[in-house]
Write a protein that holds these residues in place. Structure first.
Motif, PDB file in Angstrom:
ATOM      1  N   HIS A 113       0.826  -1.204   0.000  1.00 18.00           N
ATOM      2  CA  HIS A 113       0.000   0.000   0.000  1.00 18.00           C
ATOM      3  C   HIS A 113       0.862   1.255   0.000  1.00 18.00           C
ATOM      4  O   HIS A 113       1.818   1.368   0.771  1.00 18.00           O
ATOM      5  CB  HIS A 113      -0.898   0.006   1.235  1.00 18.00           C
ATOM      6  CG  HIS A 113      -1.781   1.208   1.334  1.00 18.00           C
ATOM      7  ND1 HIS A 113      -1.810   2.036   2.436  1.00 18.00           N
ATOM      8  CD2 HIS A 113      -2.680   1.743   0.452  1.00 18.00           C
ATOM      9  CE1 HIS A 113      -2.695   3.012   2.236  1.00 18.00           C
ATOM     10  NE2 HIS A 113      -3.224   2.854   1.044  1.00 18.00           N
ATOM     11  N   SER A 114       0.534   2.207  -0.863  1.00 15.90           N
ATOM     12  CA  SER A 114       1.133   3.537  -0.856  1.00 15.90           C
ATOM     13  C   SER A 114       2.663   3.449  -0.944  1.00 15.90           C
ATOM     14  O   SER A 114       3.193   2.818  -1.851  1.00 15.90           O
ATOM     15  CB  SER A 114       0.659   4.290   0.399  1.00 15.90           C
ATOM     16  OG  SER A 114       0.926   5.673   0.311  1.00 15.90           O
ATOM     17  N   TYR A 115       3.394   4.058   0.023  1.00 14.18           N
ATOM     18  CA  TYR A 115       4.856   4.011  -0.023  1.00 14.18           C
ATOM     19  C   TYR A 115       5.363   2.579   0.074  1.00 14.18           C
ATOM     20  O   TYR A 115       6.464   2.276  -0.390  1.00 14.18           O
ATOM     21  CB  TYR A 115       5.432   4.858   1.112  1.00 14.18           C
ATOM     22  CG  TYR A 115       6.931   5.071   1.036  1.00 14.18           C
ATOM     23  CD1 TYR A 115       7.476   6.041   0.211  1.00 14.18           C
ATOM     24  CD2 TYR A 115       7.803   4.300   1.804  1.00 14.18           C
ATOM     25  CE1 TYR A 115       8.849   6.243   0.136  1.00 14.18           C
ATOM     26  CE2 TYR A 115       9.181   4.491   1.750  1.00 14.18           C
ATOM     27  CZ  TYR A 115       9.697   5.467   0.899  1.00 14.18           C
ATOM     28  OH  TYR A 115      11.068   5.662   0.836  1.00 14.18           O
ATOM     29  N   GLY A 116       4.559   1.680   0.632  1.00 14.58           N
ATOM     30  CA  GLY A 116       4.949   0.271   0.666  1.00 14.58           C
ATOM     31  C   GLY A 116       5.144  -0.307  -0.717  1.00 14.58           C
ATOM     32  O   GLY A 116       5.915  -1.259  -0.909  1.00 14.58           O
ATOM     33  N   SER A 117       4.456   0.268  -1.730  1.00 12.09           N
ATOM     34  CA  SER A 117       4.644  -0.215  -3.093  1.00 12.09           C
ATOM     35  C   SER A 117       6.019   0.170  -3.639  1.00 12.09           C
ATOM     36  O   SER A 117       6.548  -0.504  -4.526  1.00 12.09           O
ATOM     37  CB  SER A 117       3.538   0.310  -4.011  1.00 12.09           C
ATOM     38  OG  SER A 117       3.643   1.711  -4.196  1.00 12.09           O
ATOM     39  N   VAL A 118       6.589   1.256  -3.118  1.00  9.32           N
ATOM     40  CA  VAL A 118       7.955   1.619  -3.497  1.00  9.32           C
ATOM     41  C   VAL A 118       8.919   0.571  -2.947  1.00  9.32           C
ATOM     42  O   VAL A 118       9.847   0.120  -3.631  1.00  9.32           O
ATOM     43  CB  VAL A 118       8.324   3.025  -2.981  1.00  9.32           C
ATOM     44  CG1 VAL A 118       9.697   3.437  -3.494  1.00  9.32           C
ATOM     45  CG2 VAL A 118       7.281   4.057  -3.381  1.00  9.32           C
ATOM     46  N   VAL A 119       8.683   0.174  -1.692  1.00  8.96           N
ATOM     47  CA  VAL A 119       9.494  -0.887  -1.073  1.00  8.96           C
ATOM     48  C   VAL A 119       9.411  -2.164  -1.913  1.00  8.96           C
ATOM     49  O   VAL A 119      10.435  -2.777  -2.252  1.00  8.96           O
ATOM     50  CB  VAL A 119       9.012  -1.166   0.360  1.00  8.96           C
ATOM     51  CG1 VAL A 119       9.785  -2.335   0.978  1.00  8.96           C
ATOM     52  CG2 VAL A 119       9.155   0.075   1.232  1.00  8.96           C
ATOM     53  N   CYS A 120       8.188  -2.557  -2.262  1.00 14.77           N
ATOM     54  CA  CYS A 120       8.002  -3.789  -3.042  1.00 14.77           C
ATOM     55  C   CYS A 120       8.623  -3.679  -4.432  1.00 14.77           C
ATOM     56  O   CYS A 120       9.175  -4.655  -4.950  1.00 14.77           O
ATOM     57  CB  CYS A 120       6.519  -4.116  -3.142  1.00 14.77           C
ATOM     58  SG  CYS A 120       5.793  -4.645  -1.568  1.00 14.77           S
ATOM     59  N   GLY A 121       8.542  -2.492  -5.030  1.00 13.09           N
ATOM     60  CA  GLY A 121       9.143  -2.304  -6.345  1.00 13.09           C
ATOM     61  C   GLY A 121      10.649  -2.469  -6.313  1.00 13.09           C
ATOM     62  O   GLY A 121      11.240  -3.122  -7.191  1.00 13.09           O
TER      63      GLY A 121
ATOM     64  N   LEU B 113       2.562  -9.687  -6.700  1.00 13.50           N
ATOM     65  CA  LEU B 113       2.836  -8.362  -6.153  1.00 13.50           C
ATOM     66  C   LEU B 113       1.615  -7.501  -6.473  1.00 13.50           C
ATOM     67  O   LEU B 113       1.328  -7.243  -7.646  1.00 13.50           O
ATOM     68  CB  LEU B 113       4.085  -7.742  -6.787  1.00 13.50           C
ATOM     69  CG  LEU B 113       5.441  -8.298  -6.383  1.00 13.50           C
ATOM     70  CD1 LEU B 113       6.551  -7.560  -7.126  1.00 13.50           C
ATOM     71  CD2 LEU B 113       5.659  -8.171  -4.888  1.00 13.50           C
ATOM     72  N   VAL B 114       0.920  -7.080  -5.439  1.00 15.65           N
ATOM     73  CA  VAL B 114      -0.291  -6.289  -5.609  1.00 15.65           C
ATOM     74  C   VAL B 114      -0.031  -4.912  -5.022  1.00 15.65           C
ATOM     75  O   VAL B 114       0.310  -4.794  -3.829  1.00 15.65           O
ATOM     76  CB  VAL B 114      -1.486  -6.943  -4.887  1.00 15.65           C
ATOM     77  CG1 VAL B 114      -2.758  -6.135  -5.126  1.00 15.65           C
ATOM     78  CG2 VAL B 114      -1.661  -8.392  -5.344  1.00 15.65           C
ATOM     79  N   VAL B 115      -0.158  -3.862  -5.829  1.00 17.45           N
ATOM     80  CA  VAL B 115       0.068  -2.508  -5.317  1.00 17.45           C
ATOM     81  C   VAL B 115      -1.243  -1.738  -5.344  1.00 17.45           C
ATOM     82  O   VAL B 115      -2.044  -1.873  -6.274  1.00 17.45           O
ATOM     83  CB  VAL B 115       1.174  -1.768  -6.100  1.00 17.45           C
ATOM     84  CG1 VAL B 115       2.492  -2.509  -5.973  1.00 17.45           C
ATOM     85  CG2 VAL B 115       0.816  -1.586  -7.563  1.00 17.45           C
TER      86      VAL B 115
ATOM     87  N   GLY C 144      11.752  -6.864 -12.998  1.00 19.45           N
ATOM     88  CA  GLY C 144      12.594  -8.056 -12.974  1.00 19.45           C
ATOM     89  C   GLY C 144      12.041  -9.163 -12.097  1.00 19.45           C
ATOM     90  O   GLY C 144      12.799  -9.860 -11.425  1.00 19.45           O
ATOM     91  N   THR C 145      10.720  -9.344 -12.098  1.00 17.87           N
ATOM     92  CA  THR C 145      10.101 -10.351 -11.248  1.00 17.87           C
ATOM     93  C   THR C 145       9.306 -11.343 -12.073  1.00 17.87           C
ATOM     94  O   THR C 145       8.759 -11.004 -13.127  1.00 17.87           O
ATOM     95  CB  THR C 145       9.168  -9.693 -10.208  1.00 17.87           C
ATOM     96  OG1 THR C 145       8.573 -10.712  -9.395  1.00 17.87           O
ATOM     97  CG2 THR C 145       8.063  -8.877 -10.875  1.00 17.87           C
TER      98      THR C 145
ATOM     99  N   ALA D 176      11.468  -6.181  -5.759  1.00 16.72           N
ATOM    100  CA  ALA D 176      10.781  -7.131  -6.638  1.00 16.72           C
ATOM    101  C   ALA D 176      11.699  -8.176  -7.257  1.00 16.72           C
ATOM    102  O   ALA D 176      11.358  -9.367  -7.322  1.00 16.72           O
ATOM    103  CB  ALA D 176      10.034  -6.369  -7.736  1.00 16.72           C
ATOM    104  N   HIS D 177      12.872  -7.759  -7.711  1.00 17.37           N
ATOM    105  CA  HIS D 177      13.735  -8.700  -8.434  1.00 17.37           C
ATOM    106  C   HIS D 177      14.297  -9.801  -7.544  1.00 17.37           C
ATOM    107  O   HIS D 177      14.764 -10.829  -8.054  1.00 17.37           O
ATOM    108  CB  HIS D 177      14.878  -7.948  -9.130  1.00 17.37           C
ATOM    109  CG  HIS D 177      15.800  -7.229  -8.186  1.00 17.37           C
ATOM    110  ND1 HIS D 177      15.436  -6.082  -7.526  1.00 17.37           N
ATOM    111  CD2 HIS D 177      17.072  -7.508  -7.783  1.00 17.37           C
ATOM    112  CE1 HIS D 177      16.443  -5.664  -6.776  1.00 17.37           C
ATOM    113  NE2 HIS D 177      17.430  -6.516  -6.901  1.00 17.37           N
ATOM    114  N   ASP D 178      14.233  -9.616  -6.218  1.00 17.36           N
ATOM    115  CA  ASP D 178      14.746 -10.621  -5.290  1.00 17.36           C
ATOM    116  C   ASP D 178      13.647 -11.340  -4.508  1.00 17.36           C
ATOM    117  O   ASP D 178      13.929 -12.320  -3.814  1.00 17.36           O
ATOM    118  CB  ASP D 178      15.704  -9.979  -4.278  1.00 17.36           C
ATOM    119  CG  ASP D 178      17.018  -9.548  -4.910  1.00 17.36           C
ATOM    120  OD1 ASP D 178      17.505 -10.269  -5.803  1.00 17.36           O
ATOM    121  OD2 ASP D 178      17.550  -8.505  -4.513  1.00 17.36           O
ATOM    122  N   LEU D 179      12.419 -10.856  -4.594  1.00 18.72           N
ATOM    123  CA  LEU D 179      11.345 -11.417  -3.779  1.00 18.72           C
ATOM    124  C   LEU D 179      10.852 -12.749  -4.333  1.00 18.72           C
ATOM    125  O   LEU D 179      10.531 -12.855  -5.514  1.00 18.72           O
ATOM    126  CB  LEU D 179      10.163 -10.442  -3.704  1.00 18.72           C
ATOM    127  CG  LEU D 179      10.294  -9.249  -2.768  1.00 18.72           C
ATOM    128  CD1 LEU D 179       9.110  -8.322  -2.946  1.00 18.72           C
ATOM    129  CD2 LEU D 179      10.407  -9.701  -1.313  1.00 18.72           C
TER     130      LEU D 179
END
Length: 326
Positions: free
Chosen positions: A217-225, A236-238, A253-254, A228-231
């Motif tokens: 959610h919100s700034y959390g999507s920046v974290v997930c972005g 991935l839902v933003v 890269g996911t 992403a390439h290592d998760l």
């Protein structure tokens, strides 16, 4: 010269959005909490392996080599370390954190608790060890150990929407921005958060939990972005995203499926989707050109309404978490 003028205009728009967008408040600069868990000095002094030198898989192997009595002894004598070791047995972490939090987070089991700074915590709803499906919710600004209720409400709403079949983790495991100031407009805290999120998800895999769907959610999507390439995630839902620091899905890269939701009343839509000189987070994931699968959110309200009961967004989140949509 004209191109330079357009660039200056873009920077001005970003600065204006940071300073004066309706519903946003100026935030204080935060120092990211990183590094080994509290109590690591004593842990090392006892001749135990350095947590910063072990991967979650290595930590899982270390505990697998100990008998149950020794495991429980470590959880009792070093709760701050054991409770935050990604890859340690789940029940052992729960027990260690129950000692350090003393029931502070009722209704959930505490998988991680770091008291440093504003505090970080990971709350588990459901049976993480046995659930066929796991969801992890990654929050945005203003969430910490003392202000976790909005995130906990999202987690319980998602779990109810799946009929209790999905184990949901409310992961407040990084230093979030306070309000929306420069911290929220830059990737500094998100970069530190991405490292912690990747390790947390690796830790779930190390103890045999199901590969998760992440809801960011919100700034959390920046974290997930940025992570992403290592998760190791299936989805991935933003939602309410200011951008993922990528121009499109391919740039993430996911191999995970990427989904995006943004309701028509969300004020995040008034923030320019640009990235320049460290400010802004790039393309809008809800724009068709980004390439994410679109989640209906027309009946959600505002920036925090995506998990409201009865909304199309929540129903779709639940279906994604349970693997019911292709």
């Amino acid at each position: 010269m004209r191109r330079f003028a357009r660039t200056l205009t873009t920077v001005a728009l970003v600065a204006t959005a940071i300073a004066g967008t309706a519903g946003w408040a100026s935030g204080d600069a935060q120092e990211a909490v990183t590094g080994a868990p509290v109590g690591t000095v004593g842990w090392r002094a006892a001749g135990l392996p350095d947590p910063e030198r072990m991967s979650p898989d290595g930590i899982a192997r270390f505990f697998a080599g100990l008998d149950p009595v020794r495991q429980e002894e470590l959880a009792r004598t070093h709760p701050g370390v054991v409770g935050n070791l990604d890859g340690a047995p789940l029940e052992l972490r729960y027990a260690a954190n129950a000692r350090s939090t003393r029931g502070e987070f009722g209704g959930a089991r505490v998988l991680a608790h770091d008291p440093r700074g504003r505090g970080q915590v990971a709350l588990v709803y459901g049976d993480l060890a046995r659930a066929a499906h796991v969801a992890v919710i990654v929050p945005g600004s203003d969430i910490d150990a003392d202000h976790v209720r909005p995130l906990a409400d999202m987690a319980t709403a998602l779990r109810r929407a799946t009929g209790g079949r999905t184990a949901v983790v409310a992961w407040a495991g990084y230093t979030t921005p306070v309000g929306v100031g420069l911290d929220a407009a830059t990737g500094r805290l998100a970069e530190a958060g991405a490292d912690r999120l990747t390790r947390f998800v690796d830790g779930l895999g190390a103890v045999g939990a199901a590969e998760p769907s992440l809801f960011c959610h919100s700034y959390g999507s920046v974290v997930c972005g940025l992570a992403a390439h290592d998760l190791k995630a299936k989805d991935l839902v933003v939602l309410g995203s200011p951008g993922m620091r990528a121009q499109n899905v391919d740039a993430l890269g996911t191999s995970a499926r990427v989904w995006a939701a943004k309701d028509p009343t969300d004020w995040i839509d008034r923030v320019p989707n640009v990235e320049f000189a460290g400010l802004g987070h790039g393309a809008d994931p809800a724009d068709p050109a980004f390439g994410a699968r679109r989640i209906p959110a027309e009946d959600a309200t505002g920036h925090g309404g995506y998990f409201a009961p009865g909304t199309a967004s929540l129903r779709t989140f639940a279906a994604i978490a349970e693997g019911d949509v292709r």
